[in-house]
Design a protein around this motif. Structure first.
Motif, mmCIF file in Angstrom:
data_model
loop_
_atom_site.group_PDB
_atom_site.id
_atom_site.type_symbol
_atom_site.label_atom_id
_atom_site.label_comp_id
_atom_site.label_asym_id
_atom_site.label_seq_id
_atom_site.Cartn_x
_atom_site.Cartn_y
_atom_site.Cartn_z
ATOM 1 N N TYR A 87 21.654 -2.355 14.089
ATOM 2 C CA TYR A 87 21.253 -3.294 15.145
ATOM 3 C C TYR A 87 22.385 -3.434 16.170
ATOM 4 O O TYR A 87 22.185 -3.400 17.390
ATOM 5 C CB TYR A 87 20.924 -4.604 14.430
ATOM 6 C CG TYR A 87 20.294 -5.748 15.159
ATOM 7 C CD1 TYR A 87 19.953 -5.717 16.508
ATOM 8 C CD2 TYR A 87 20.014 -6.925 14.448
ATOM 9 C CE1 TYR A 87 19.375 -6.822 17.116
ATOM 10 C CE2 TYR A 87 19.438 -8.024 15.051
ATOM 11 C CZ TYR A 87 19.130 -7.978 16.386
ATOM 12 O OH TYR A 87 18.576 -9.065 16.979
ATOM 13 N N ARG A 88 23.647 -3.532 15.660
ATOM 14 C CA ARG A 88 24.813 -3.614 16.573
ATOM 15 C C ARG A 88 24.848 -2.407 17.511
ATOM 16 O O ARG A 88 25.051 -2.535 18.713
ATOM 17 C CB ARG A 88 26.122 -3.590 15.777
ATOM 18 C CG ARG A 88 26.397 -4.786 14.945
ATOM 19 C CD ARG A 88 27.670 -4.556 14.094
ATOM 20 N NE ARG A 88 27.630 -5.444 12.957
ATOM 21 C CZ ARG A 88 28.047 -5.141 11.733
ATOM 22 N NH1 ARG A 88 28.589 -3.952 11.470
ATOM 23 N NH2 ARG A 88 27.952 -6.016 10.771
ATOM 24 N N VAL A 89 24.674 -1.223 16.905
ATOM 25 C CA VAL A 89 24.770 0.004 17.713
ATOM 26 C C VAL A 89 23.597 0.082 18.699
ATOM 27 O O VAL A 89 23.775 0.489 19.849
ATOM 28 C CB VAL A 89 24.842 1.251 16.802
ATOM 29 C CG1 VAL A 89 24.796 2.537 17.615
ATOM 30 C CG2 VAL A 89 26.126 1.215 15.961
ATOM 31 N N ASN A 127 21.939 0.048 24.282
ATOM 32 C CA ASN A 127 21.085 -0.540 25.318
ATOM 33 C C ASN A 127 21.921 -1.138 26.446
ATOM 34 O O ASN A 127 21.605 -0.961 27.625
ATOM 35 C CB ASN A 127 20.166 -1.612 24.721
ATOM 36 C CG ASN A 127 19.116 -1.004 23.801
ATOM 37 O OD1 ASN A 127 18.815 0.179 23.902
ATOM 38 N ND2 ASN A 127 18.574 -1.813 22.900
ATOM 39 N N LEU A 128 23.023 -1.846 26.084
ATOM 40 C CA LEU A 128 23.875 -2.431 27.130
ATOM 41 C C LEU A 128 24.472 -1.338 28.014
ATOM 42 O O LEU A 128 24.647 -1.518 29.213
ATOM 43 C CB LEU A 128 24.996 -3.266 26.501
ATOM 44 C CG LEU A 128 24.581 -4.629 25.940
ATOM 45 C CD1 LEU A 128 25.721 -5.239 25.117
ATOM 46 C CD2 LEU A 128 24.186 -5.588 27.065
ATOM 47 N N LEU A 172 32.781 -3.961 26.687
ATOM 48 C CA LEU A 172 32.343 -4.707 25.506
ATOM 49 C C LEU A 172 33.493 -5.319 24.722
ATOM 50 O O LEU A 172 33.269 -6.067 23.774
ATOM 51 C CB LEU A 172 31.526 -3.785 24.581
ATOM 52 C CG LEU A 172 30.291 -3.151 25.225
ATOM 53 C CD1 LEU A 172 29.546 -2.297 24.210
ATOM 54 C CD2 LEU A 172 29.366 -4.214 25.805
ATOM 55 N N LEU A 173 34.716 -4.977 25.088
ATOM 56 C CA LEU A 173 35.858 -5.465 24.304
ATOM 57 C C LEU A 173 36.738 -6.454 25.056
ATOM 58 O O LEU A 173 37.612 -7.072 24.456
ATOM 59 C CB LEU A 173 36.724 -4.285 23.856
ATOM 60 C CG LEU A 173 36.090 -3.411 22.797
ATOM 61 C CD1 LEU A 173 36.850 -2.121 22.630
ATOM 62 C CD2 LEU A 173 36.045 -4.132 21.469
ATOM 63 N N GLU A 228 34.670 3.326 25.321
ATOM 64 C CA GLU A 228 35.697 4.142 25.974
ATOM 65 C C GLU A 228 35.063 5.208 26.864
ATOM 66 O O GLU A 228 35.553 5.512 27.942
ATOM 67 C CB GLU A 228 36.608 4.793 24.937
ATOM 68 C CG GLU A 228 37.534 3.781 24.298
ATOM 69 C CD GLU A 228 38.582 4.417 23.403
ATOM 70 O OE1 GLU A 228 39.036 5.532 23.711
ATOM 71 O OE2 GLU A 228 38.920 3.799 22.382
ATOM 72 N N LEU A 229 33.933 5.773 26.389
ATOM 73 C CA LEU A 229 33.280 6.816 27.195
ATOM 74 C C LEU A 229 32.546 6.233 28.392
ATOM 75 O O LEU A 229 32.494 6.847 29.449
ATOM 76 C CB LEU A 229 32.261 7.580 26.338
ATOM 77 C CG LEU A 229 32.782 8.503 25.248
ATOM 78 C CD1 LEU A 229 31.620 9.183 24.554
ATOM 79 C CD2 LEU A 229 33.724 9.546 25.822
ATOM 80 N N TYR A 230 31.957 5.072 28.200
ATOM 81 C CA TYR A 230 31.130 4.445 29.250
ATOM 82 C C TYR A 230 31.634 3.018 29.437
ATOM 83 O O TYR A 230 31.115 2.079 28.825
ATOM 84 C CB TYR A 230 29.647 4.443 28.837
ATOM 85 C CG TYR A 230 29.149 5.807 28.404
ATOM 86 C CD1 TYR A 230 28.771 6.767 29.343
ATOM 87 C CD2 TYR A 230 29.072 6.141 27.054
ATOM 88 C CE1 TYR A 230 28.347 8.025 28.945
ATOM 89 C CE2 TYR A 230 28.645 7.401 26.650
ATOM 90 C CZ TYR A 230 28.290 8.334 27.592
ATOM 91 O OH TYR A 230 27.871 9.584 27.203
#
Ligand SMILES: N[C@@H](CCC(=O)N[C@@H](CS)C(=O)NCC(=O)O)C(=O)O
Length: 207
Positions: free
Chosen positions: A16-18, A23-24, A80-81, A73-75
């Motif tokens: 669910y997290r992934v 989606n974000l 998110l951090l 890191e890629l996108y």
């Protein structure tokens, strides 16, 4: 069709997290269902048997938080951090509380094992420790091998992975789980034990 594939289960919190992170980041993905409720395990793609597993860029990625950090890191948009070291430490601490402290003790196989032990005559504490240490470290051995042939868990220098491994080796020894059949882990343990930073941090050096 997207070439990002998520091995997924609808009720799996880690999956669910992934899904939220993908989606974000507005990344489309194919979902492949692993029916955990029916006892299905994903050993074909993850030595732990767990979901999620994300396949992208020719890689097989495990561990939801590391997958999410990789995506971030890629996108980088939206982040998110957090934007600073302080923000990232806070975000990670909150996330780790949920993902590393609450979630593992509520995992299906853990709850099932606890229920089985309730009717067993084995010494519960030792049995529990050996079972989960053995299961986890055996999967770890395979993942370290998959990651390459360096002298440490990943690459040529000690990393966070070795920092986590050494206390786990100490615990395995404490509870009587013999790691000698885990060749890579044993070798890395010996190598780290020769490094002063590890020696000075050893429980026997600080108690
Ligand atoms: N730390 C892993 C945990 C993965 C995990 O626990 N997955 C659960 C579903 S949420 C699972 O596959 N459980 C199967 C089982 O317990 O047998 C992650 O964050 O990806």
């Amino acid at each position: 069709m997207s070439d990002i594939v998520l091995y997924d289960y609808w009720r799996s919190s880690a999956s669910y997290r992934v899904r939220i992170a993908l989606n974000l980041k507005k990344l489309t993905f194919q979902s492949k269902v692993v029916d955990l409720a029916a006892g299905e395990k994903l050993y074909s793609h993850n030595p732990q048997g767990y979901v999620p597993v994300l396949m992208m860029k020719g890689k097989t990625l495990t561990q939801s938080l590391s997958i999410i950090e990789y995506l971030d890191e890629l996108y980088p948009t939206p982040p998110l951090l957090g934007e600073t070291a302080d923000a990232r430490q806070s975000v990670r601490a909150l996330a780790h509380l949920v993902a590393m402290d609450i979630h593992p003790v509520c995992n299906l196989n853990v709850v099932n094992y606890a229920a089985d032990l309730a009717t067993s005559s084995n010494p519960v504490k030792v049995d529990w420790m050996k079972h989960f240490i053995g299961k986890g470290m055996t999967a770890l051995e395979q993942l370290i091998n998959d990651a390459g042939a360096g002298p440490f868990c990943y690459g040529d220098c000690p990393t966070l992975a070795d920092i986590c491994l050494m206390p786990q080796i100490y615990n395995a020894d404490r509870w009587g789980f013999d790691i000698s059949s885990l060749k890579r882990i044993s070798e890395i343990g010996q190598r780290c034990a020769e490094i002063e930073a590890f020696q000075k941090a050893h429980p026997d050096a600080v108690r």
